[in-house]
Design an enzyme around this catalytic site. Structure first.
Site, PDB file in Angstrom:
ATOM      1  N   TYR A   1       0.559  -1.169   0.025  1.00  0.00           N
ATOM      2  CA  TYR A   1       0.040  -0.121   0.097  1.00  0.00           C
ATOM      3  C   TYR A   1       0.954   1.293  -0.054  1.00  0.00           C
ATOM      4  CZ  TYR A   1      -3.845  -3.193   1.312  1.00  0.00           C
ATOM      5  OH  TYR A   1      -4.570  -4.368   1.403  1.00  0.00           O
TER       6      TYR A   1
ATOM      7  N   TYR B   1     -14.488  -4.946   2.353  1.00  0.00           N
ATOM      8  CA  TYR B   1     -12.945  -5.435   2.095  1.00  0.00           C
ATOM      9  C   TYR B   1     -12.985  -6.680   2.799  1.00  0.00           C
ATOM     10  CZ  TYR B   1      -8.032  -5.572   2.185  1.00  0.00           C
ATOM     11  OH  TYR B   1      -6.728  -6.129   2.164  1.00  0.00           O
TER      12      TYR B   1
END
Length: 429
Positions: free
Chosen positions: A15, A142
């Site tokens: 990320y 998610y």
């Protein structure tokens, strides 16, 4: 070269836009709630390092049990073999999990725990020669970064490059306050078509979506509807398990029990990659057959790793101590005392709390997205103050190790208030 220079020469961080991201902070030690860098600066880990370290860093008891296991058996293939730690851990988990749970399947992280659940759900129906080829999930969901987990998650920044490779899923609204009936109607309308394999959900709190919280009562009604239409239910408790919401599981707040439960993150006390997918005996029995093609053809090299099992068993030992439950109450009470101050601040909105989780959104004219520039400003501000809070866009949350002290919590709250006070000056658009 120093540690950071060596790191960026060879490593690719998750990320992270490696082109523009600030240099990583070189952590060389962890102790309790604290992370300590190579220069001796301390950071209060107020998010349990991606929600995993429920007992804090470098816990001596967990380290001792891991050491003992390493000297006894470090690993053994789990196909055709077993070992005491795996048996004991499954026995202890099944005593804590809902009474309908009957079997434990081991894997190594939250995404794979979900991936296993998806494959079990699909094959459960196939083994019975029943066509059920659709999943239903909540918007904003998610569930991980593997392809099955991405498929049942929302089409978002996390999955955008891969959308053409994901299977279709029916999405229904998150049943936040005021939209409960609409969500229930959407669910019933879809399930009545008769082709749904399973409903997968993050119980009571959607994490990566921005700590979106909804009530137990509506979740219970959703599971009742699934039961009515004989649809499997998958509780993704990877983030919410192990007392994050005040109970061992978030689904412990409701009456209906899910058919499949996914656990990871805090399962090993935050020390090792480890995960389980638990299922009912009814599901398990549909894979039992003289026909070998009906077995679950899924496995991991490190499935039921003895060292991971030892860490998880040690974590359960610590959970059973009186001090653990006292810490839960203490953290919740601290959050409750701080929440009114947060609500009154003009730079904070949508303040919410669930168990040991506290979250709010920073007021901004900028859209609250994962790519928010405000997110970077918030990160830089709090990390400079020695507090680790990793914002989700404009959403700031506290999800601390349960060993966090009152003084450490006061510092976290203080830094948050200082951040909010500075919003008009530094971060306003």
């Amino acid at each position: 070269m120093n540690l950071v220079e060596r790191d960026i020469e060879v490593n690719w961080h998750p990320y992270t836009q490696m082109k523009t991201a600030p240099l990583p902070i070189p952590i060389v030690k962890g102790q309790g709630t604290l992370l300590i860098d190579e220069n001796g600066k301390e950071y209060i880990d107020a998010i349990s390092s991606w929600w995993v370290n429920i007992h804090g860093h470098s816990h001596p008891y967990i380290a001792e049990k891991i050491f003992e296991q390493l000297n006894r058996l470090e690993h053994v293939i789990y196909a055709g073999f077993t070992h005491p730690s795996a048996v004991e851990l499954s026995e202890r988990l099944l005593k804590i999990l809902p009474e309908n749970q009957g079997k434990i399947f081991y894997s190594d992280n939250g995404s794979t725990a979900v991936e296993v659940a998806i494959k079990m759900s699909i094959q459960y129906w196939k083994n019975q020669s029943i066509t059920r080829n659709k999943f239903v999930a909540l918007k904003n969901a998610y569930h991980g970064d593997t392809f099955g987990a991405m498929s049942v998650g929302a089409r978002s920044v996390f999955s955008e490059p891969f959308i053409n490779y994901l299977f279709d899923v029916e999405y229904i609204n998150v049943p936040v306050k005021g939209s409960e009936n609409e969500t229930l109607n959407q669910l019933e309308a879809f399930l009545s078509k008769g082709n749904c394999s399973a409903f997968i959900f993050e119980p009571l709190m959607q994490g990566a979506a921005g700590i979106i919280i909804y009530e137990p009562e509506v979740l219970n009604k959703m599971l009742e509807i699934c039961k009515k239409y004989n649809v499997l239910t998958i509780a993704d408790e990877v983030a919410t398990g192990f007392y994050r919401t005040g109970k061992f599981l978030a689904t412990d707040h409701i009456i209906e029990n899910p058919d499949i439960i996914c656990l990871s993150k805090a399962l090993s006390g935050g020390t090792l990659p480890f995960a389980v997918t638990s299922v009912t005996n009814n599901i398990y029995e549909k894979f039992l057959s003289p026909d070998k093609s009906k077995m679950l053809l899924h496995g991991h090299s490190f499935a039921a790793n003895p060292v991971g099992c030892a860490a998880a068993l040690a974590s359960l030992d610590l959970i059973e101590k009186d001090e653990f439950s006292k810490n839960l109450v203490r953290i919740e009470n601290n959050h409750k005392r701080f929440l009114p101050r947060l609500i009154e601040h003009p730079a904070a909105e949508n303040c919410r709390m669930l168990g040991t989780i506290l979250a709010f959104d920073v007021v901004s004219s900028e859209e609250n997205s994962y790519y928010s520039s405000l997110r970077d400003s918030i990160w830089n501000y709090v990390i400079d103050k020695g507090v680790l809070l990793r914002p989700l866009g404009n959403t700031v949350y506290i999800l601390p190790p349960y060993c966090i002290t009152d003084d450490e919590m006061k510092k976290v709250y203080s830094v948050i208030m200082e951040l909010l006070d500075s919003i008009k000056g530094e971060f306003s658009n």
